[in-house]
Write a protein that holds these residues in place. Structure first.
Motif, mmCIF file in Angstrom:
data_model
loop_
_atom_site.group_PDB
_atom_site.id
_atom_site.type_symbol
_atom_site.label_atom_id
_atom_site.label_comp_id
_atom_site.label_asym_id
_atom_site.label_seq_id
_atom_site.Cartn_x
_atom_site.Cartn_y
_atom_site.Cartn_z
ATOM 1 N N ILE A 90 54.187 -47.374 -7.206
ATOM 2 C CA ILE A 90 53.719 -46.518 -6.117
ATOM 3 C C ILE A 90 54.291 -45.121 -6.300
ATOM 4 O O ILE A 90 55.522 -44.943 -6.414
ATOM 5 N N ASP A 91 53.427 -44.111 -6.364
ATOM 6 C CA ASP A 91 53.841 -42.706 -6.451
ATOM 7 C C ASP A 91 54.794 -42.433 -7.607
ATOM 8 O O ASP A 91 55.708 -41.611 -7.501
ATOM 9 N N GLY A 92 54.599 -43.142 -8.694
ATOM 10 C CA GLY A 92 55.453 -42.938 -9.858
ATOM 11 C C GLY A 92 56.916 -43.268 -9.612
ATOM 12 O O GLY A 92 57.787 -42.790 -10.336
ATOM 13 N N GLY A 93 57.182 -44.092 -8.615
ATOM 14 C CA GLY A 93 58.554 -44.474 -8.299
ATOM 15 C C GLY A 93 59.281 -43.525 -7.372
ATOM 16 O O GLY A 93 60.470 -43.716 -7.084
ATOM 17 N N LYS A 94 58.597 -42.500 -6.864
ATOM 18 C CA LYS A 94 59.225 -41.568 -5.939
ATOM 19 C C LYS A 94 59.538 -42.262 -4.621
ATOM 20 O O LYS A 94 58.701 -42.971 -4.066
ATOM 21 N N MET A 118 65.023 -45.755 6.003
ATOM 22 C CA MET A 118 65.210 -46.594 4.822
ATOM 23 C C MET A 118 64.310 -46.112 3.690
ATOM 24 O O MET A 118 63.095 -46.078 3.825
ATOM 25 N N ILE A 119 64.900 -45.721 2.585
ATOM 26 C CA ILE A 119 64.139 -45.228 1.447
ATOM 27 C C ILE A 119 63.621 -46.411 0.630
ATOM 28 O O ILE A 119 64.367 -47.325 0.288
ATOM 29 N N ILE A 120 62.335 -46.379 0.335
ATOM 30 C CA ILE A 120 61.689 -47.417 -0.451
ATOM 31 C C ILE A 120 61.263 -46.819 -1.783
ATOM 32 O O ILE A 120 60.702 -45.722 -1.832
ATOM 33 N N LYS A 121 61.525 -47.548 -2.861
ATOM 34 C CA LYS A 121 61.091 -47.122 -4.186
ATOM 35 C C LYS A 121 60.420 -48.285 -4.889
ATOM 36 O O LYS A 121 60.907 -49.413 -4.857
ATOM 37 N N ASP A 122 59.278 -47.997 -5.487
ATOM 38 C CA ASP A 122 58.511 -49.002 -6.220
ATOM 39 C C ASP A 122 57.868 -48.289 -7.398
ATOM 40 O O ASP A 122 57.154 -47.292 -7.216
ATOM 41 N N SER A 123 58.109 -48.780 -8.588
ATOM 42 C CA SER A 123 57.623 -48.100 -9.789
ATOM 43 C C SER A 123 56.101 -48.028 -9.835
ATOM 44 O O SER A 123 55.540 -47.187 -10.539
ATOM 45 N N LEU A 132 48.502 -33.366 -3.298
ATOM 46 C CA LEU A 132 48.778 -33.560 -4.723
ATOM 47 C C LEU A 132 49.508 -32.367 -5.343
ATOM 48 O O LEU A 132 50.228 -32.525 -6.326
ATOM 49 N N LYS A 133 49.331 -31.199 -4.766
ATOM 50 C CA LYS A 133 50.079 -30.038 -5.241
ATOM 51 C C LYS A 133 51.583 -30.255 -5.069
ATOM 52 O O LYS A 133 52.388 -29.878 -5.932
ATOM 53 N N TYR A 134 51.959 -30.862 -3.960
ATOM 54 C CA TYR A 134 53.382 -31.082 -3.666
ATOM 55 C C TYR A 134 53.879 -32.451 -4.134
ATOM 56 O O TYR A 134 55.069 -32.623 -4.395
ATOM 57 N N SER A 135 52.969 -33.430 -4.214
ATOM 58 C CA SER A 135 53.328 -34.781 -4.664
ATOM 59 C C SER A 135 52.320 -35.219 -5.724
ATOM 60 O O SER A 135 51.439 -36.046 -5.465
#
Length: 262
Positions: free
Chosen positions: A8-12, A1-6, A164-167
């Motif tokens: 957290i992690d810029g919405g990724k 299940m993909i979770i997205k939250d603006s 952080l290089k990848y995300s």
């Protein structure tokens, strides 16, 4: 299940199910001191009924089960709950797949509700009144957290730099020692009666640290297969250069104990 939250992690988007196997193998890392702090508060033992939110692979219920509490664990990820059930064979722990916002246990069901490494994911305006409702009078909400200290530990810092290089928008980075932030709206129904922050060392091998890093949100839960393969190659090379075969990583832990108002 993909979770997205603006927030957290810029919405990724991220999906804990992608790393549930690694989570089960590499994230059961809290030292005994972490659990003893909970027990010293008189919580999660002696026939108390406990709800563990965001239980993941059931790390908290499994490690505290022997102290006599009656546990229920919930998590939004079906894959995580499957791992929790597999690892809890022989233990009388109930697990359910459910988002915290959708939990509907009866009023006055629990003596303690725990939230370990998951509190910031919740829709607190929706969740807070329901947690209060499910707790018995004077019941406790215990929020728990542990993180490595990248500014104090070279291995942690350089591993984090590679995440952080990848995300680059990963918001789990750059931790320092600080109290858990409890949203102000909890003051409507709860009193903060205790908080504590303390340093501790967590032991790893190169393999277990690599697995622990892979299981974090900014890596295995969110990178593509190609990105993950490249990250793994770089991280293993990094560890071969800077890390001994076994080592401790500097962490801090924090807890916040809230009591339901009468």
């Amino acid at each position: 299940m993909i979770i997205k939250d603006s927030t957290i992690d810029g919405g990724k988007g991220f999906d804990w199910g992608k790393v549930s196997a690694e989570y089960a193998k590499y994230r059961d890392i809290y030292p005994q001191e972490f659990y003893q702090k909970i027990l010293d508060l008189g919580l999660c033992k002696d026939s108390q009924k406990i709800l563990d939110l965001g239980t993941g692979t059931g790390v908290l219920p499994r490690n505290l089960y022997c102290y006599g509490g009656k546990w229920v664990g919930t998590d939004i990820s079906a894959e995580q709950i499957a791992q929790a059930k597999r690892l809890s064979v022989g233990m009388d722990i109930d697990y359910e797949v459910a988002a915290t916002e959708d939990i509907g246990f009866p009023t006055d069901s629990f003596d303690v509700i725990t939230a370990c490494q998951c509190f910031w994911y919740f829709d607190h305006a929706h969740v807070m009144p329901n947690l209060y409702r499910m707790l018995k009078p004077n019941g406790k909400l215990l929020v728990l957290y542990m993180a490595w200290l990248p500014y104090e530990d070279e291995i942690a810092g350089k591993s984090e730099d590679l995440v952080l290089k990848y995300s680059p928008a990963w918001s789990g980075a750059r931790e320092t020692v600080h109290p858990i932030q409890i949203p102000a709206l909890y003051q409507q129904k709860f009193d903060l009666i205790h908080h504590e922050e303390y340093r501790l060392n967590v032991h790893f091998t190169r393999d277990s640290w690599h697995g622990r890093m892979k299981a974090c949100r900014g890596v295995g839960a969110s990178l593509s297969k190609e990105e993950l393969k490249a990250w793994e190659s770089e991280h293993l090379k990094l560890l071969s250069e800077i890390a001994p075969v076994e080592f401790d990583v500097k962490h801090y832990a924090a807890l916040a104990e809230l009591q339901a108002k009468k």
